[in-house]
Scaffold this active site. Structure first.
Site, PDB file in Angstrom:
ATOM      1  N   CYS A 347      -4.455   5.142   7.417  1.00 33.34           N
ATOM      2  CA  CYS A 347      -4.388   6.091   6.570  1.00 33.34           C
ATOM      3  C   CYS A 347      -5.810   6.776   6.351  1.00 33.34           C
ATOM      4  CB  CYS A 347      -4.336   5.367   5.111  1.00 33.34           C
ATOM      5  SG  CYS A 347      -3.816   6.279   3.802  1.00 33.34           S
ATOM      6  N   HIS A 473       0.856   3.151   6.213  1.00 31.82           N
ATOM      7  CA  HIS A 473       0.196   1.706   6.247  1.00 31.82           C
ATOM      8  C   HIS A 473       1.448   0.700   6.748  1.00 31.82           C
ATOM      9  CE1 HIS A 473      -3.203   2.166   3.412  1.00 31.82           C
ATOM     10  NE2 HIS A 473      -2.408   3.269   2.929  1.00 31.82           N
ATOM     11  N   GLU A 475       1.047  -1.985   7.738  1.00 27.78           N
ATOM     12  CA  GLU A 475       0.816  -3.630   7.261  1.00 27.78           C
ATOM     13  C   GLU A 475       1.630  -3.989   6.214  1.00 27.78           C
ATOM     14  OE1 GLU A 475      -1.364  -0.900   6.885  1.00 27.78           O
ATOM     15  OE2 GLU A 475      -2.311  -1.329   5.035  1.00 27.78           O
TER      16      GLU A 475
HETATM   17  N1  GLN Z   1      -8.442   8.397   0.388  1.00 22.91           N
HETATM   18  C1  GLN Z   1      -7.343   8.886   1.322  1.00 22.91           C
HETATM   19  C2  GLN Z   1      -6.208   9.529   0.607  1.00 22.91           C
HETATM   20  O1  GLN Z   1      -6.158   9.779  -0.669  1.00 22.91           O
HETATM   21  C3  GLN Z   1      -6.780   7.627   2.149  1.00 22.91           C
HETATM   22  C4  GLN Z   1      -5.969   7.148   1.192  1.00 22.91           C
HETATM   23  C5  GLN Z   1      -5.588   5.572   2.025  1.00 22.91           C
HETATM   24  O2  GLN Z   1      -6.380   5.077   3.031  1.00 22.91           O
HETATM   25  N2  GLN Z   1      -4.738   4.696   1.252  1.00 22.91           N
HETATM   26  O3  GLN Z   1      -5.457  10.303   1.405  1.00 22.91           O
END
Ligand code: GLN
Length: 499
Positions: A347, A473, A475
């Site tokens: 992310c 994600h 995970e």
């Molecule tokens: N802050 C970034 C976004 O909003 C990444 C979000 C995250 O890592 N969950 O896209």
């Protein structure tokens, strides 16, 4: 069977809270931002949970107040009992017609917390409204060990049971968290003072490995006691999968693979709980012990990055929000890229990998994510189209499971061993496709996209043993016996690297 958790705080969900409050925010397939306990439920039961499993008092109050504003209460006074307690019970009963045989409802906090009282009252009523063989109360308590006198203390347990009984609930089973074995004498004492049968005092002793716990509880007779109470005698125990997994864990070699998780919430492991668990799962799969360290991104600079990270066989830059630690993450990624260190970006970690590549390889010195610099001339990561007008912070990101298609012949496809996957998301910003051509020409390949190819989901480096980063994600879907492929690939390469 389904798990459900009630959290007594007033936030509608933990999505807007710092991980330092209650640890990571876990995300379900249907896009609920939940307490990290739901992650444990999924890892232990392998059931994909939904919004219905994560309830806060904030959500309950929000629903009741919305009803009041609509006039649904027809002029009556709206009160904790019965309106709030009814709303809580509705959430427990919501599984009734849904092919669910058992609901395990966990109440967060400690017995006696003012903010949790209405939930305790609601479950008391659930006990009263149903046949006694359909409801069981399990109370989890702590037996502190006093090292000075080398003894376990049962007083806190006695007191919390007393408190629970004053609210009209008699626990049927006590699960006692303990660092030491519980002697026969102590078991008898707890049973006598807490008004439960001795067989219903279950030790939950700290295990070497978390995934041993189901077998330890089985040995203690927890499932037997629960089934007896619920009159489910015909159910036979079957722990083959857990036994197999524990066998596998026991046979792991002494080989240690060291992974650095470079983020900003380094004072609390729970902030990255699912990432840490996924790395362990991947370690089990690769037959190695994975040791993880949380490394503070804020302290990493171009000058010290080698010194800080050279001891590691692999690097993860996980998700995150806000610009604290961003430059350290970029230095980390540059170090992994240039030194062939196995790397997984998740992310925000993926977004920063794109920024780093743009700055250092494409020479776009001011490249950034619009999250950190709205006015940059090179917004290689930009706000998603449907996020532009969003002002509310709660539950408004791109959340939950979305499909992703993989490019033929890519590392992503090789690691997943398929070309169509579904993974969970939680973000507002995305890869800016205007830069795709020049990025790919220079070696950062887009290897996974949404089926319409509009949204970049995975990028990877051509000339690198393992440099892969994803917008989702991975995970959140990893299970001890079904490890997430991107982590398995990372540990495999990290194992080779450590040689
Ligand atoms: N802050 C970034 C976004 O909003 C990444 C979000 C995250 O890592 N969950 O896209």
């Amino acid at each position: 069977m389904v798990n459900q958790k009630f959290d007594p705080y007033i936030n509608v969900d933990p999505g807007t809270m710092s991980p330092y409050e209650h640890g990571e925010v876990f995300v379900t397939n249907d896009g609920a931002e939940t307490d990290l306990d739901l992650g444990h439920y999924e890892r232990f039961t392998d059931v994909n949970l939904t919004k219905a499993s994560s309830i806060t008092m904030g959500k309950i109050y929000q629903e009741v107040i919305e009803k009041e504003r609509r006039g649904d209460y027809l002029g009556r006074t709206v009160q904790v009992i019965p309106h709030i307690t009814n709303a809580i019970k509705e959430k427990i009963y919501s599984f009734k017609n849904r092919d669910v045989d058992i609901v395990i409802t966990e109440i967060g906090g400690t017995v006696g917390d003012i903010e949790g009282l209405s939930i305790i009252e609601a479950i008391r009523q659930v006990g009263l409204e149903n046949p006694s063989e359909d409801v069981i109360y399990i109370h989890v308590t702590l037996l502190p060990y006093i090292s000075g006198s080398k003894e376990l203390k049962s007083k806190p347990t006695q007191h919390s049971v007393k408190e629970l009984q004053s609210f009209g609930i008699k626990p049927d089973i006590l699960v006692c968290r303990t660092e030491k074995d519980i002697s026969n004498n102590l078991r008898e004492k707890i049973a006598l003072f807490c008004n439960v049968r001795k067989e219903s005092v279950i030790a939950n002793k700290t295990a070497n490995c978390l995934y041993e716990v189901p077998l330890l509880l089985e040995k203690e007779g927890l499932a037997y006691e629960v089934c007896k109470h619920l009159q489910l005698e015909k159910i036979e125990s079957n722990n083959i999968e857990w036994e197999k997994l524990n066998e596998k864990i026991k046979n792991i070699s002494d080989k240690v693979v060291k992974i650095a998780i470079v983020g900003k919430y380094v004072k609390l492991e729970d902030s990255y709980l699912s990432v840490i668990e996924s790395l362990k799962h991947a370690g089990i799969e690769n037959g190695v012990t994975v040791k993880t360290d949380l490394v503070d991104a804020e302290k990493i600079t171009a000058e010290n990055v080698k010194e800080k990270l050279s001891a590691y066989d692999g690097i993860v830059v996980p998700g995150g929000f806000g610009n604290r630690g961003i430059e350290g993450k970029i230095q980390t990624i540059k170090y992994a890229r240039e030194n062939n260190i196995p790397f997984l970006g998740i992310c925000l970690g993926m977004q920063m990998a794109v920024v780093e590549f743009a700055r250092d390889v494409l020479g776009l010195k001011d490249a950034n994510s619009e999250e950190f610099d709205e006015l940059t001339k090179n917004p290689v990561i930009h706000i998603m189209h449907d996020q532009k007008e969003v002002t509310n912070k709660g539950g408004t990101m791109r959340l939950g499971a979305y499909p992703c298609n993989m490019k033929k012949g890519s590392l992503a496809e090789k690691v997943y061993k398929t070309h169509k996957i579904s993974e969970r998301h939680r973000h507002r910003f995305e890869y800016n496709n205007d830069y795709k051509e020049v990025m790919e020409k220079n070696g950062l390949i887009v290897s996974g996209t949404s089926p319409d190819e509009k949204l970049v989901e995975i990028v990877e480096l051509k000339e690198h043993p393992y440099f892969i980063a994803c917008q989702f994600h991975p995970e959140f879907k990893s299970r001890p016996d079904k490890p997430a492929p991107l982590f398995v690939g990372l540990i495999k390469k990290a194992k080779e690297h450590s040689k």
